[in-house]
Write an enzyme that holds these catalytic residues in place. Sequence first.
Site: not given
Length: 218
Positions: A11, A13, A170
Site C-alpha cells: 500500500d 499512504d 495499514d
Amino acid sequence: MLGKPQGILFDLDGTLLDTARDLGNALNWVLRYHNQPTCEYEVYRNIASDGSQGLLEIGFGSRLLDYDIDTLKAQFLARYEQQICVDTVSFEGVVTLINGLDKANIPWGIVTNKPQWLTELLLPNFAEFDACKVVISGDTLAKRKPHPLPLTHAAEIIDVAPQDIWYIGDAKRDIDAAKAANMTSVVANYGYIGPEHQSHRWNADLYIDHPQILLQHL
C-alpha cells in the site's frame, strides 16, 4: 512459519509514505475556507488512509450534512494537488527495506486506492521508488481494494504467483484484499492504525512494527 516471499506489494499512504500531514493540511485549508474549526494532527492521522471522504467526515463531523460532499472533495483534492509533497516523507526504514529488496532481486510494486493522477504526482519525489515494477492506483482498474483485482493484476505484471507474494498495508481493506487474492497479508502497525481499528481482529498473517522487519524474512 512463513516462507520467503518471491514478490512484495505495498500500500502507499501509511505504509511506504507518511502523507498524513499533507492530507491534513488540505483538510484544514477546506475547513478554514468554510469558516470551520481546524483539525489537529492527532485527530486526523489515523484517518489518513481513508482518503478525502474519511478526512472530511472527521473534520466537519455532523456539520458535513450542511455541505455538498462532492464540492468539498473537489476543493480538498485541488488543494492537496497543489501541496502534495510539502511534509510527506517515507517512513523510517522504508529506504533500507527497498534497497534490501532490490539487492535480493525481489520484484516489488505499489497497489494503492489513491487516484492515479495524485499517485503519479507524488511518487517522482522519492528516488527510492525508481525500481518499482508496478503501480496500481484506485482508478487504474474497474475495481479497487478491498476487491482482489488490483492485487492479482499487479501479480501478473511482476510475473509472480499470488501465493508467493506478500502484501503490506495499514488498513483492513488491505488485509481483506490480500486474503481474497491468496497472498500473505502483512499489517504495517507503524502506519495509520489506532486502537479503534482493532487490527488484531483482522487475522493477518504477520504484523510488523517497523518496515525493516521484513528484511528478516528474505
